[in-house]
Design an enzyme around this catalytic site. Structure first.
Site, PDB file in Angstrom:
ATOM      1  N   ASP A 314       0.822  -1.207   0.000  1.00 40.69           N
ATOM      2  CA  ASP A 314       0.000   0.000   0.000  1.00 40.69           C
ATOM      3  C   ASP A 314       0.863   1.267   0.000  1.00 40.69           C
ATOM      4  O   ASP A 314       1.911   1.309   0.639  1.00 40.69           O
ATOM      5  CB  ASP A 314      -0.889  -0.020   1.259  1.00 40.69           C
ATOM      6  CG  ASP A 314      -1.851   1.138   1.299  1.00 40.69           C
ATOM      7  OD1 ASP A 314      -2.673   1.260   0.381  1.00 40.69           O
ATOM      8  OD2 ASP A 314      -1.774   1.947   2.252  1.00 40.69           O
ATOM      9  N   GLU A 367       1.160  -0.531  -5.110  1.00 43.97           N
ATOM     10  CA  GLU A 367       0.197   0.544  -5.371  1.00 43.97           C
ATOM     11  C   GLU A 367       1.036   1.820  -5.400  1.00 43.97           C
ATOM     12  O   GLU A 367       1.390   2.370  -4.363  1.00 43.97           O
ATOM     13  CB  GLU A 367      -0.866   0.626  -4.267  1.00 43.97           C
ATOM     14  CG  GLU A 367      -1.947   1.631  -4.622  1.00 43.97           C
ATOM     15  CD  GLU A 367      -2.372   2.541  -3.474  1.00 43.97           C
ATOM     16  OE1 GLU A 367      -3.300   3.332  -3.670  1.00 43.97           O
ATOM     17  OE2 GLU A 367      -1.766   2.476  -2.394  1.00 43.97           O
TER      18      GLU A 367
END
Length: 631
Positions: A314, A367
Site C-alpha cells: 500500500d 500501489e
C-alpha cells in the site's frame, strides 16, 4: 522459584543479524512463545526496547500488576528484554509495561510480535501457539505455474467486514467465509482474491490501513488458525491469495508502535520524515536496521506461516518521495538534493529481493501512483523489484472517458487510447479498487451515463474493455454485479440486486470474461509485452470505435477486439484484418443473457477487400455500447 527465569531463544548469530538489519525471521524469536523449560510449561517473552529502564509483563495472570514479572535485559546492547514465565498458558492476555530511561516515561504496549490480539476495542495481546495442518500441498507445488506473470491474473478485491453480513449485521467468521466466499469466487471464475488488510487494527473506519498488530490476523472474524482455514480453502480451489500490506505508516494509538519505549523507536524521529500529515500517522524509520528487519520479517511471516501468494504493498508513492503531501519547507532533500527517500527505496528493494529469493512462485504488487521509473523492474536491473504495479493512470483516464455522454466521446478518443503509449513501461495491473467507489465518487454503475439500459451496457463495455486491455485485472467487490450505492464498510453489499436481470447480467458478463481470460492465451501470455498487442484502428473517433488484436505465443490463438463506445448500432462496419480466415464471435457484451439487445454476429468470413492497410477485411455489426471478441 523466581517469577521470571533467565532464558533466551537468541543465539549470538541471531543478535548480530538483528543489529545488522538482516534477521528476517524475527517472529521465531521475538514476541511470546509457549515452551517447556526444565520440564515446566510456560511462556518465553522477548521485546525490543533499547531505551527502557525496566520492562514488566503485565496480564490477567498477575492482575496487571507492574513489577510482578520483570524481564531481563540482554548484555549485548541489542536492547532486547526477555525471560521465561512458568505456567502461563495459551490464551493468556498480556502487555508490556515499559519504564523509559527518557525522563522515566511509562508506556503500556501491546506486543509488536503478538500472533493474536484481543477483539477491538480491547487492546491486549494474547499468548498463542497455532497448530494447523495445511491441506494445500498441491497448490503450493504448482503455484509457480498459476501465479506467474504469463498467467491469467484476475483479482477480486474484498473487505471481509462488509462483503456479506448476517441478518443482524454481524460479521461472517473466517470459517463462514471459507464456505461462502470461496464458493462465490470460484463460481465467478476469478483467479485470485485480494484481502484489504486483515492484520489487527483498532479503528474500523481505517478499513484496516492503520495497523497495530502486524503479525496477527484480526480477531474480528476468528482466530489465526481459522484464517488459515480460509486461505487453505481458497488454495484447494485453485484461487491465489493476495494480502494488502502496509509498511508505509502506523497509527499513534497508545498501545501501538509509536513512542514505544519512550523514544522514537519504530518511527523516524524527524517529523518531516516520521509523520504523515494526510493520515495523521507515523512513518517507519527505514534507515534503522532493526526496523527494516521488523518489516521484512513481517512480509516473510505472512508468506511462511499463512501460505500467502502475493503482497500488494500500500501507498508506495508516500514512501519513496520525501515531499509526498508536503508543502515547501515541510521536507528536507536527500544527500543529492532531490526528493527521493533513499532509505525507503533501498528498503523496498531489499524486501523484494528477500521475498523472491525465499519463496517460489510469489508476487509483490505496488500501489504506486506516480511515474517513478522501474517499479516492476528487477533490482539488479535498477528497479524496485516488484512483480507488478497498479496502473492508476489507465484507471483514471478510463473512468473519466466512460462518465462522458456518448455524444461527446468522439472528442476524447485520445483519452481512451493514451494508455497504450505507456502500457508496457511496467508490468501493470488494471485496478477498479475500493478507492474508486467511496467518498462521493459513486459506484461504477452510477458513474455511467445515459438511461438505465445505457448505464448497464456501458458497465458491461467497461469490463470487456478492461479484460481485453493488456495487463492483470482487479475488481472491487460489488462492481461485478453492478452495486448501485457507494461502498459502505459498515454494512453488507446489496446482494438482493442480483435477483434483477440487469444486475445478474453484469454478474454473468464478469463470470464469462473471467472464463475467456483464463481460456484464451492471447489475453495473458504476453500481457506485459508490446508483442501481445497490435492496433487495427485507433483513429475512428467520429464513430468512437476501437479495434485491436491481442496475441499470445501461437498466432492461431490471436483475438480481434472491437469496442463501440456509442449507443448507435453500426451495421456493415468494415475492418481490415492481417490474414484471410474464418472468424468466430466468442464474446459479445450485447447478448441478451447479459441484459443486452441481442445484436450478435454469426460466422464471419474475410473478403479480399483492402482496408486499414491490410489486403483482407471483414464486415460486421457493432452492437450499441458493446464489445465484440472474435477468434
Amino acid at each position: 522459584m523466581p517469577n521470571v527465569e533467565v532464558h533466551s531463544l537468541f543465539t549470538e548469530f541471531d543478535i548480530n543479524l538483528f543489529k545488522a538489519g538482516k534477521h528476517f525471521q524475527l517472529y521465531e524469536k521475538l514476541g511470546s512463545h509457549l515452551i517447556t523449560l526444565n520440564g515446566i510449561k510456560g511462556t518465553y517473552f522477548s521485546v525490543w526496547a533499547p531505551t527502557a529502564n525496566s520492562v514488566s509483563v503485565i496480564g490477567d495472570f498477575n492482575s496487571w500488576q507492574v513489577g510482578e514479572h520483570e524481564l531481563n535485559v540482554r548484555w549485548d546492547d541489542s536492547g532486547i528484554w526477555e525471560g521465561f514465565i512458568p505456567e502461563i498458558e495459551k490464551g493468556a492476555l498480556y502487555k508490556y509495561s515499559i519504564r523509559s530511561n527518557n525522563q522515566g516515561i511509562r508506556t503500556e504496549k501491546a506486543d509488536p510480535f503478538a500472533r493474536y490480539c484481543e477483539k477491538p476495542p480491547k487492546t491486549g495481546s494474547v499468548v498463542w501457539d497455532g497448530d494447523y495442518s495445511w491441506q494445500d500441498k498441491a497448490w503450493m507445488g504448482y503455484r509457480k505455474d498459476k501465479n506467474g506473470l504469463d498467467k491469467p491474473y484476475s483479482v477480486y478485491e474484498v473487505h471481509l467486514g462488509s462483503w456479506k453480513r448476517k441478518e443482524d449485521n454481524q460479521f461472517l467468521s473466517y470459517l463462514e467465509l471459507a464456505e461462502e466466499l470461496v464458493q462465490y469466487v470460484k463460481e465467478m471464475n476469478f483467479t485470485h482474491v485480494e484481502f484489504m488488510p486483515i492484520m489487527e487494527y483498532p479503528y474500523d473506519p481505517s478499513w484496516g490501513y492503520q495497523l497495530t498488530g502486524f503479525f496477527a490476523p484480526t480477531s474480528r472474524f476468528g482466530n489465526p488458525e481459522e484464517f488459515k482455514v480460509l486461505v487453505d480453502k481458497l488454495h484447494q480451489n485453485d484461487i491465489g491469495v493476495i494480502l494488502d500490506w502496509v509498511p508505509s505508516h502506523f497509527p499513534e494509538d497508545a498501545h501501538g508502535l509509536g513512542f514505544f519505549d519512550g523514544s522514537h523507536l519504530y518511527e523516524h524521529p524527524d517529523r518531516r520524515k516520521g509523520y504523515h500529515p494526510d493520515w495523521k500517522s507515523l512513518i517507519f524509520n527505514y534507515g534503522r536496521n532493526e526496523v527494516r528487519a521488523f518489516l521484512i520479517s513481517n512480509a516473510m511471516f505472512w508468506m511462511d506461516q499463512f501460505h500467502v501468494d502475493a503482497l500488494r504493498v500500500d501507498a508506495v508513492a508516500s514512501m519513496i518521495y520525501l515531499d509526498y503531501s508536503r508543502e515547501e519547507g515541510e521536507w528536507e532533500p536527500n544527500i543529492y538534493g532531490n526528493n527521493e527517500n533513499l532509505e525507503a527505496i533501498s528498503f523496498l528493494k531489499e524486501m523484494n529481493q528477500q521475498l523472491y529469493a525465499s519463496f517460489d512462485g510469489i508476487q509483490t504488487i505496488a500501489e504506486e501512483s506516480t511515474a517513478f521509473s522501474g517499479v516492476s523492474r528487477p533490482v539488479d536491473l535498477g528497479g524496485l523489484g516488484f512483480g507488478m504495479k497498479w496502473m492508476m493512470g489507465w484507471m483514471h483516464d478510463t473512468l473519466e472517458y466512460f462518465k462522458k455522454e456518448a455524444i461527446y466521446r468522439k472528442h476524447h478518443q485520445n483519452d481512451i487510447t493514451f494508455s497504450m503509449t505507456y502500457a508496457f513501461s511496467e508490468n501493470f495491473m488494471l485496478p477498479f479498487s475500493h478507492d474508486e467507489v467511496v467518498y462521493g465518487k459513486q459506484s461504477l454503475l452510477n458513474r455511467m451515463p445515459g438511461d438505465e439500459w445505457q448505464r448497464f451496457a456501458n458497465l458491461r463495455l467497461l469490463f470487456g474493455y478492461m479484460f481485453t486491455h493488456p495487463g492483470a485485472k482487479l475488481i472491487f467487490m460489488g462492481g461485478e454485479f453492478g452495486q448501485s450505492s457507494e461502498w459502505d464498510f459498515q454494512k453488507s453489499l446489496d446482494w438482493h440486486l442480483t435477483q434483477y436481470n440487469f444486475h445478474s447480467g453484469i454478474q454473468e458478463t464478469v463470470k464469462d470474461l473471467n472464463t475467456i481470460y483464463k481460456n484464451y492465451p492471447a489475453l495473458y501470455e504476453k500481457q506485459f509485452s508490446t508483442e501481445g498487442f497490435q492496433w487495427i484502428d485507433y483513429g475512428d473517433g467520429e464513430n468512437s470505435v476501437l479495434a485491436y488484436i491481442r496475441k499470445g505465443h501461437d498466432a492461431k490463438n490471436d483475438l480481434l477486439v472491437i469496442c463501440n463506445f456509442t449507443p448507435v448500432q453500426r451495421d456493415n462496419y468494415r475492418l481490415g484484418v492481417p490474414k484471410a480466415t474464418k472468424l468466430k464471435e466468442i464474446f459479445n457484451s450485447d447478448a441478451e443473457k447479459y441484459g443486452g439487445s441481442g445484436v450478435l454476429n454469426a460466422k464471419i468470413k474475410t473478403e479480399k477487400i483492402a482496408s486499414h492497410t491490410y489486403k483482407n477485411s471483414i464486415e460486421i455489426t457493432l452492437p450499441p455500447l458493446g464489445i465484440v471478441i472474435l477468434q
